[in-house]
Each structure stands twice: as C-alpha cells, then as structure tokens.
Design a protein around this motif. Structure first.
Motif, PDB file in Angstrom:
ATOM      1  N   LEU B 172       0.874  -1.301  -0.186  1.00 53.51           N
ATOM      2  CA  LEU B 172       0.039  -0.187  -0.406  1.00 53.51           C
ATOM      3  C   LEU B 172       1.045   1.659  -0.503  1.00 53.51           C
ATOM      4  N   GLY B 173       2.626   1.442   0.005  1.00 53.08           N
ATOM      5  CA  GLY B 173       3.298   1.792  -0.083  1.00 53.08           C
ATOM      6  C   GLY B 173       3.662   2.832   1.025  1.00 53.08           C
ATOM      7  N   ALA B 174       3.299   2.609   1.934  1.00 49.85           N
ATOM      8  CA  ALA B 174       4.139   2.274   3.618  1.00 49.85           C
ATOM      9  C   ALA B 174       5.513   2.444   3.247  1.00 49.85           C
ATOM     10  N   SER B 175       6.511   3.496   4.025  1.00 49.57           N
ATOM     11  CA  SER B 175       7.836   3.467   3.290  1.00 49.57           C
ATOM     12  C   SER B 175       8.948   3.054   4.659  1.00 49.57           C
ATOM     13  N   ARG B 176       8.226   2.541   5.707  1.00 51.58           N
ATOM     14  CA  ARG B 176       8.904   1.552   6.934  1.00 51.58           C
ATOM     15  C   ARG B 176       7.997   0.755   7.512  1.00 51.58           C
ATOM     16  N   ILE B 177       8.613  -0.657   7.880  1.00 50.35           N
ATOM     17  CA  ILE B 177       7.486  -1.266   8.366  1.00 50.35           C
ATOM     18  C   ILE B 177       8.826  -1.559   9.570  1.00 50.35           C
ATOM     19  N   THR B 178       8.417  -2.192  10.804  1.00 51.40           N
ATOM     20  CA  THR B 178       9.307  -2.017  11.580  1.00 51.40           C
ATOM     21  C   THR B 178       7.988  -3.493  12.308  1.00 51.40           C
ATOM     22  N   GLY B 179       8.487  -4.381  12.915  1.00 50.19           N
ATOM     23  CA  GLY B 179       8.374  -5.553  13.744  1.00 50.19           C
ATOM     24  C   GLY B 179       8.708  -5.548  14.788  1.00 50.19           C
ATOM     25  N   ILE B 180       7.418  -6.784  15.527  1.00 52.26           N
ATOM     26  CA  ILE B 180       8.126  -6.804  17.004  1.00 52.26           C
ATOM     27  C   ILE B 180       8.264  -8.968  17.892  1.00 52.26           C
ATOM     28  N   ALA B 181       8.964  -8.817  17.502  1.00 52.31           N
ATOM     29  CA  ALA B 181       8.533 -10.428  17.877  1.00 52.31           C
ATOM     30  C   ALA B 181       9.777 -10.870  18.689  1.00 52.31           C
ATOM     31  N   GLY B 182       9.388 -12.004  19.134  1.00 51.83           N
ATOM     32  CA  GLY B 182      10.031 -12.907  20.488  1.00 51.83           C
ATOM     33  C   GLY B 182      11.345 -14.543  20.030  1.00 51.83           C
ATOM     34  N   GLY B 183      12.277 -13.229  20.228  1.00 51.30           N
ATOM     35  CA  GLY B 183      13.883 -14.234  19.395  1.00 51.30           C
ATOM     36  C   GLY B 183      13.529 -14.434  18.186  1.00 51.30           C
TER      37      GLY B 183
END
Lengths: 335, 335
Positions: B172-183
C-alpha cells in the motif's frame, strides 16, 4: 495612551484546584502599544476549565503564570484601542487566545484574529464561536465526521463545548442528540435552550437505566470531555463502528491518581473508533469554523447559556464555580 | 459415498488453555453429502489462536464443541468430493470457515467459497489469503487506511496476521515497516522472509531502547493483537494523528484478570485514532481481498512461513505449540 488598569493574578503558587481567594485583582500600569502590534481594550474574557490546570503548570507543558505578576490566562474579545500593525485599525473587533485577566492587552499582530460583530455579542465569540465552539466543531465535523442519521451522545451537555457540539451535530444532520448533565437546571438548559432530544441527569437514581431507555437504538457518535466512567458507559451503548471523540477528562484535572484505562475489549467488540482531540491543532481553521457556525448563531440555531459577571470584583468567585462545574454554559467576565 | 474418517475432538470440557493431550483423534463415519450442499475432502486445515478460547466457549459467544462428538473448529481448504448444489461440482477447490478437524466436511453451499488454485498452494489459502490475511488486509487497508509514506509498527510480526500485515502495508506504499517478535528465529523470518525494515526482539535486554532507535521519526500506524503493554508503548512513539488497530489481545485469551485499560491521556495527547477490528465483518469481502492479495502471493511479494504437520497424529502437538506462541508463521495440518 498611559494610565492604570486592573489585572487578575495568582497571589501565590498553588498545587491544587484554584479557588477564588487564590486570585488578587491588582492595579498595574496600562501597557503601551507594541511596535508592529496592537493594544486591545478587552470587552469580555472567557473562563475555561483548562486554566485550572494551567495555573498549576500542568497544562500541555505550559508554565504557570508568575504570582503577583502575570495575568491569569484567558481568551478574550475586544476592540483595538491603538494599532501599529498593518491591516489592523483602531475600533476593529478582535478575538485573541492571549487576552488574560486584564483591561488592556498589548499583543503582536499575529495574536489577534479580526472578527465580525454583525448581529453578534462579544460573548458569542467566546462561547459558540470561541474555543468551546471550535472544540465542538473539530470533534463533531472533523474527527467524528457526523453524518445524517447519526445518534449522538454528549457528556457535559450543559457546558459550552457539549452544548455547542450537540447543536453542531444537529446542523450536520444527526437524527438524535442525547445529553448527560448534572442536575435538573442543567438538563433544562440542554433540552430547552440547546434543543437536545433528551438529557439524562446523572445525579438521579437509576440514571443508567434512563440512559439506556433514551438510546433504544444505541448511539454511534460520542463526545467525552469529563470522565472515563462515562466513556466506558457510552461504549457499551455504541453501535458497531461508532466513533468516540475524547478531548479531555475534566474529572482528572485535579486528581492525584491516573484515571482507569479505556477497556480494550469494548473497543474491539464494538469495532469502535476512539479519537483524541486537541483543539490547538484547529486554531488555524478558526475562520473556516466561523463561516460554518456564525450563520447558525445569527439564526438562533446555535445558542449557549451565558453565565457572566460584569467587572473584576465577582470574577474570582465565578472562576471557582466554573472549576467546580457549578456554572451553566459559557462562563465569562464582561468588562 | 460411505466409509470411515478421522476427526479431532476434545476428550472433555476444559477451562484453561488447551494442550495436546486434551485432544483425541477418533474414527467416525464419513458423512453423506447433504441436500443442496457439498461433501468436501479437506486438503489442509488451519490452526488459529482464537480456537483456544473457542474450545472453552469464550469466543464471541459461540458455544464450546461437545467433547467426543464435535470436530474441533478450524478453517480449511479442500476439494469437493460430491456435490448436490448448483454451481459447485466435484473437483472444485473451496475454502470454508467451517472445516473442522476431520477428513471430510458435509456443508451447505453457503459455507464454501470457491478458490483459484492457479500458482498457489492450499496452504496459501489458509495463510496470506486465509483468515489471517483477511484480518491483516482489513486492518491495514480498511481500518488504518495505510497511505504512501506511512511508518508502520506491527506486533507479533512473525505470526500470520502480523507478517501479512507488514507486507500488505508495503504494497500500500508504507515507507517503513517495523516488527516486534520474540526470539532471534522469529526476527530472522520477519526481516528475511517478510522483508520488514527492522524487527525488535522483545526478549532481549534493552529492547525498548532498540525500538525507539528503530523509529527515529516515530510511527503513524500500529497493529496490535497481543498485549496492552505493547499498545501503550506504540502510542508513546506515535506521531500526531497516528492510527492504531486493535484486533485482539492474545496474551489475555487465557488470563484470569481483565487487561489494564488503554491510557486516555496518550490517546488525547497523540491525537491518536484507536480502532477495533473483528475480522468476521469482512468475510463478505473475501473475494475483494483475494483480488488484491493473490497477485502478491503469486509474485512472491507476500509470503508467510508455514509451520505444518502432515496427518492428524502430530496435529495436537502443533496446536499446543501454536497456542503457546512457539510456532512461526501459519500453523496448519496437511491431510
């Protein structure tokens, strides 16, 4: 122009809800007109709840006024007594967010907004066309985006923000406007002067049942500026995809503990949208708002009860009453 | 068509998070094709967190399955083995939300949705094109309305919903994607397979600082389906007028106490919009979603790790691992 004027100041720093005796009315020199600015002779100033926290230095990071020196903050309406600014001339009516408790305010040109007084009272520009009105419009028209057919629930409906919000929602086509207020006198203003469809008095026994009965088809827009408890209750009556605007929690302004949080399960279950509102962001749209709302005020479709005193002597007592929520409509001091 | 089949059922009623030993795989008669319906031979079924609460009768008011009788609920993909319904014929591939843990499902025509398997795997229709994908699309495209330039933070980013949401936000055009995950393994999937810009491992010391460093310009879209703590943290990093979508609180599904509430002050101060999402509301838009997402899956721009077992014997253990959050991507059983 020289001479003396009166000004309202804090006697000493405070760290609780202010009361009348915290305020002194003192005589100070009347200021000169600044270069590139104006000297405004104030005709009326507004008394607003946020000033209660502002005096304690707890509003939006702004410092508390210095006791016995700085005028207590207030919005105001007045006429230019002297101008050294292009495009502003003596006699022009202006509104300013930087008026303060004083007879005259020396201000940069950027701090005043010229207003049209045709068919209006200075008090109209502090109430339905002032910051309370701008807040109500931002909430209903810009954040909740009220649509024809919406059922709208307004907390603190007898107040200037709430009362204006309901009438603006009506102008936007809402089909049902329900208010919540404390006491029969306030509820009479809400259904009488402001022409809401219903008003629930939260001081009566069984008022939660009365609210449910007043919302047989639920609600889809809610305005909250008082209490988490009311927001939570409104969410329980919300139709799927309803919108709630949160623009303050007045019952927390002078509380010690943080308020309970918004229940996440209700947000999900109701598919609700909950939106924060800070009216400062809309100051640059005041003219757009006035174009929408001034015709409503002139036609009588938007009116707010005015709880005013004339002159400084009675101002501290009205300020205390306003902070305690004992006023109806817009509290102001006429000068 | 007659004969036997295998089916997964609860051994007994439970009131806690289910574990593998709560499930029995039993042999039952293969059902007949119903009048006006179809008999579907399932090729794969999905294992999803909501089933954990569903088995306790605590999901959306739906009753728990009867022990030793009802198949454990699951979405599934399969081929029509027999049809008595107009427009559905033997061999057609279908997706159904009413598959259940069983080899064959007898269903009304209204319960199946014909799917295109060209260039796709049955598992694609359970993961990125299944309910997790539909949830992600509803959150990013329809609720948060991700715009070009948005900075998006996704919690549970290694999961099927989170992983798909980040990739859809990118589309959709987002310029930055940050994730949070465990491990580290999950974070490797998030930045490797799912191509997020960054992934913060919340099990490492100093991860809150790492998150702040990963969001130098803050965020304006957040997806939360796990924890109030993370939602609150995301709000602190939110730019004014950011949007947060709340579609579940997985860490609460089996908790005894209600979660802490959403802090009202942050909602106001950040001018945030917080939106609830229930994916059921979007079931009738599954084809619209598939039109958007299937080309992304085919081109490799949308992929989700698949954590699958083949056959019923290992299914209960994977189900337990999935409920404990120890899987990566989409958990499913291939048949």
């Amino acid at each position: 122009m020289t001479g003396k004027m009166q000004q309202g100041v804090l006697r000493a720093a405070i760290d609780r809800r202010p009361v009348a005796s915290d305020i002194a009315i003192i005589e100070t020199p009347r200021p000169d007109c600044p270069e590139d600015g104006v000297l405004v002779k104030l005709a009326a100033i507004s008394l607003d709840p946020y000033v209660g926290t502002r005096l304690r230095g707890k509003h939006m990071g702004e410092p508390a006024p210095v006791p016995m020196r700085d005028a207590i903050p207030a919005h105001g309406v007045g006429q230019i007594a002297q101008s050294r600014a292009d495009g502003l001339k003596e006699g022009d009516w202006v509104h300013t967010t930087e008026a303060g408790w004083r007879d005259y305010a020396a201000l940069p040109a950027s701090a005043v907004r010229t207003i049209d007084m045709t068919g209006l009272d200075p008090a109209d520009h502090l109430g339905p066309l002032g910051m309370p009105g701008l807040t109500a419009w931002a909430a209903m028209a810009k954040r909740a985006e009220v649509q024809p057919g919406d059922s709208v629930l307004i907390d603190a409906a007898a107040g200037a923000v709430g009362g204006t919000a309901g009438q603006i929602a009506r102008a936007l086509g809402a089909s049902r406007i329900t208010g919540i207020a404390g006491g029969p006198e306030k509820c009479a203003a809400v259904t009488g002067t402001y022409r809401f469809d219903a008003c629930i008095d939260y001081r009566t026994e069984g008022w939660r049942d009365a609210l449910a009965a007043a919302l047989p088809d639920g609600l889809n827009v809610h305005l909250e500026n008082v209490s988490m408890d009311l927001l939570t209750l409104a969410l329980t009556h919300m139709r799927p995809y309803g919108r709630a605007v949160l623009c303050g929690l007045a019952d927390q302004y002078h509380a010690d503990a943080p308020p309970p949080g918004i229940p996440a399960g209700l947000i999900i279950g109701k598919r609700a949208s909950l939106m924060g509102l800070v009216v400062y962001d809309f100051y640059d749209r005041w003219n757009e708002f006035t174009e929408f709302a001034a015709p409503l005020v002139r036609s009588g479709d938007l009116k707010i009860a005015k709880d005013s005193v004339t002159g400084w002597a009675d101002a501290p007592a009205l300020f205390e009453r306003m902070l305690a929520g004992k006023h109806i409509g817009k509290a102001m001091v006429r000068l």
